[in-house]
Design an enzyme around this catalytic site. Structure first.
Site, short mmCIF file in Angstrom:
data_model
loop_
_atom_site.label_atom_id
_atom_site.label_comp_id
_atom_site.label_asym_id
_atom_site.label_seq_id
_atom_site.Cartn_x
_atom_site.Cartn_y
_atom_site.Cartn_z
N LYS A 65 12.51 -2.88 4.80
CA LYS A 65 11.44 -3.85 4.51
C LYS A 65 11.97 -5.18 3.97
O LYS A 65 11.45 -6.24 4.29
CB LYS A 65 10.45 -3.26 3.51
CG LYS A 65 9.57 -2.15 4.10
CD LYS A 65 8.56 -1.68 3.06
CE LYS A 65 7.68 -0.56 3.58
NZ LYS A 65 6.62 -0.19 2.64
N ASP A 102 0.57 -3.49 2.99
CA ASP A 102 0.39 -2.46 1.95
C ASP A 102 -0.65 -2.92 0.92
O ASP A 102 -1.43 -2.11 0.41
CB ASP A 102 1.71 -2.17 1.23
CG ASP A 102 2.61 -1.23 2.04
OD1 ASP A 102 2.07 -0.47 2.87
OD2 ASP A 102 3.84 -1.27 1.84
P1 NAP Z 1 10.90 2.33 -5.05
O1 NAP Z 1 10.91 0.87 -4.73
O2 NAP Z 1 12.13 3.12 -4.93
O3 NAP Z 1 10.33 2.48 -6.57
C1 NAP Z 1 10.26 3.73 -7.19
C2 NAP Z 1 9.50 3.61 -8.51
O4 NAP Z 1 9.36 4.93 -9.07
C3 NAP Z 1 10.24 2.78 -9.57
O5 NAP Z 1 9.28 2.15 -10.39
C4 NAP Z 1 11.02 3.86 -10.34
O6 NAP Z 1 11.36 3.47 -11.66
C5 NAP Z 1 9.99 4.97 -10.37
N1 NAP Z 1 10.61 6.28 -10.58
C6 NAP Z 1 11.33 7.01 -9.69
N2 NAP Z 1 11.74 8.16 -10.25
C7 NAP Z 1 11.28 8.15 -11.53
C8 NAP Z 1 11.39 9.06 -12.61
N3 NAP Z 1 12.06 10.23 -12.50
N4 NAP Z 1 10.78 8.74 -13.78
C9 NAP Z 1 10.10 7.58 -13.92
N5 NAP Z 1 9.97 6.67 -12.92
C10 NAP Z 1 10.56 6.96 -11.74
O7 NAP Z 1 9.82 3.09 -4.15
P2 NAP Z 1 8.43 2.53 -3.56
O8 NAP Z 1 8.64 2.02 -2.18
O9 NAP Z 1 7.81 1.63 -4.58
O10 NAP Z 1 7.58 3.89 -3.41
C11 NAP Z 1 7.15 4.61 -4.54
C12 NAP Z 1 6.27 5.78 -4.12
O11 NAP Z 1 5.12 5.32 -3.41
C13 NAP Z 1 6.95 6.77 -3.17
O12 NAP Z 1 6.54 8.05 -3.57
C14 NAP Z 1 6.37 6.43 -1.81
O13 NAP Z 1 6.34 7.54 -0.94
C15 NAP Z 1 4.96 6.02 -2.19
N6 NAP Z 1 4.35 5.09 -1.23
C16 NAP Z 1 3.14 5.44 -0.69
C17 NAP Z 1 2.53 4.56 0.20
C18 NAP Z 1 1.20 4.94 0.80
O14 NAP Z 1 0.83 4.36 1.82
N7 NAP Z 1 0.45 5.83 0.19
C19 NAP Z 1 3.13 3.33 0.53
C20 NAP Z 1 4.37 3.01 -0.05
C21 NAP Z 1 4.97 3.91 -0.94
P3 NAP Z 1 12.75 2.69 -11.97
O15 NAP Z 1 12.50 1.25 -11.62
O16 NAP Z 1 12.98 2.93 -13.40
O17 NAP Z 1 13.80 3.32 -11.08
#
Ligand code: NAP
Length: 277
Positions: A65, A102
């Protein structure tokens, strides 16, 4: 025959072909939507050859992305603000354009689930957990929808600060330890972290301070009812699951590539729920 794609690495898990395939069949359109597994080093070349391969556009997912954001000819204002592209299309001058759907996808699902007056009922306030790519899109979407007081809590405080800097008048970073106080004033809570997803730890948070009229949204959709949503339901709060965002974010791309604006219907949702098992 119009051809579109979803590109990622890996990509086998993507439900996007099922969503777009459902709409192509529903509208009797002779088009295709296919998965393309492309490694990061091959992504720039893949983008350069889209026309050669006969594509009218497509979706971009993890890990491309941000690369797509850097490589397209034109960005929509929303993609520019979010810093990531998930939808590609060509404009009238045949320039490759990048959008981020999104943000409107998340908001459209809230509108459909909670009714169009939810921002007023929420008093313009929200707490967002997480500060990754999805959180960026969601915060931009919430500000566009008129929310005026958004607090972001993230494990890594710096990332929450960076996100808040997008719009300092409306968004502030808070420590995880400040959540009870922040929740007490929130009309909407959104989990954008991966916590609660199958194979991950649940999100350990006490929803007791949330006002009784608040809504809780989780963008994790596997499982469909996360432990967070189960806790919210047990408290009698309105809940919004993550699947709707996935379905609604697909609408603008389909409309651009195939010329029909599709609907997110119960039949589409059932198809994807069945596939999720
Ligand atoms: P990302 O950029 O990797 O961000 C991950 C986020 O989760 C960060 O804020 C991270 O905190 C936090 N995190 C991960 N592990 C953690 C833990 N053990 N304890 C506390 N915080 C934790 O990922 P993303 O693209 O934003 O996606 C995040 C989630 O949204 C995923 O599960 C993805 O599948 C879902 N999603 C869903 C949709 C939908 O259409 N429904 C669309 C996009 C994403 P840190 O900054 O501290 O690492």
């Amino acid at each position: 025959m119009r051809k579109a794609f979803v590109v990622g690495h890996p990509i086998a898990h993507s439900r996007s072909p099922l969503i777009h395939g459902h709409w192509l069949a529903e509208h009797g359109i002779a088009g295709t939507y296919e998965r393309r597994d492309v490694a990061p080093e091959a992504f720039p070349d893949f983008l350069r050859r889209l026309r050669e391969h006969g594509f009218v556009g497509g979706n971009v997912t993890i890990p491309h992305k941000e690369a797509a954001f850097r490589l397209v000819d034109v960005l929509t204002p929303r993609a520019e603000k979010i810093g990531a592209v998930n939808t590609l299309f060509f404009d009238a001058q045949d320039r490759l354009c990048g959008d981020n759907t999104d943000a409107p996808g998340f908001v459209a699902h809230l509108d459909q689930s909670l009714g169009g007056d939810w921002p007023d009922r929420a008093g313009g306030t929200a707490v967002v957990l997480g500060a990754g790519g999805a959180a960026r899109a969601i915060v931009v979407g919430l500000v566009e929808r008129g929310l005026t007081r958004i607090r972001v809590a993230n494990r890594t405080r710096d990332r929450a600060e960076t996100l808040a800097a997008l719009d300092p008048d409306h968004v502030t970073a808070v420590d995880w330890s400040e959540l009870p106080e922040a929740l007490g004033q929130a009309g909407l809570l959104v989990n954008t972290t991966a916590l609660g997803m199958t194979g991950h730890a649940p999100l350990a948070i006490d929803l007791a301070p949330l006002p009784s009229g608040a809504a809780v949204a989780d963008i994790v959709y596997a499982p469909l009812e996360t432990p967070l949503l189960a806790q919210a339901r047990a408290r009698g709060l309105a809940t919004v699951d993550g699947l709707g965002m996935l379905l609604h974010q697909a609408v603008p791309g389909f409309a651009r590539w195939f010329g029909v604006r599709p609907e997110v219907t119960p039949a589409l949702r059932s198809t994807i729920v069945a596939d999720l098992g």
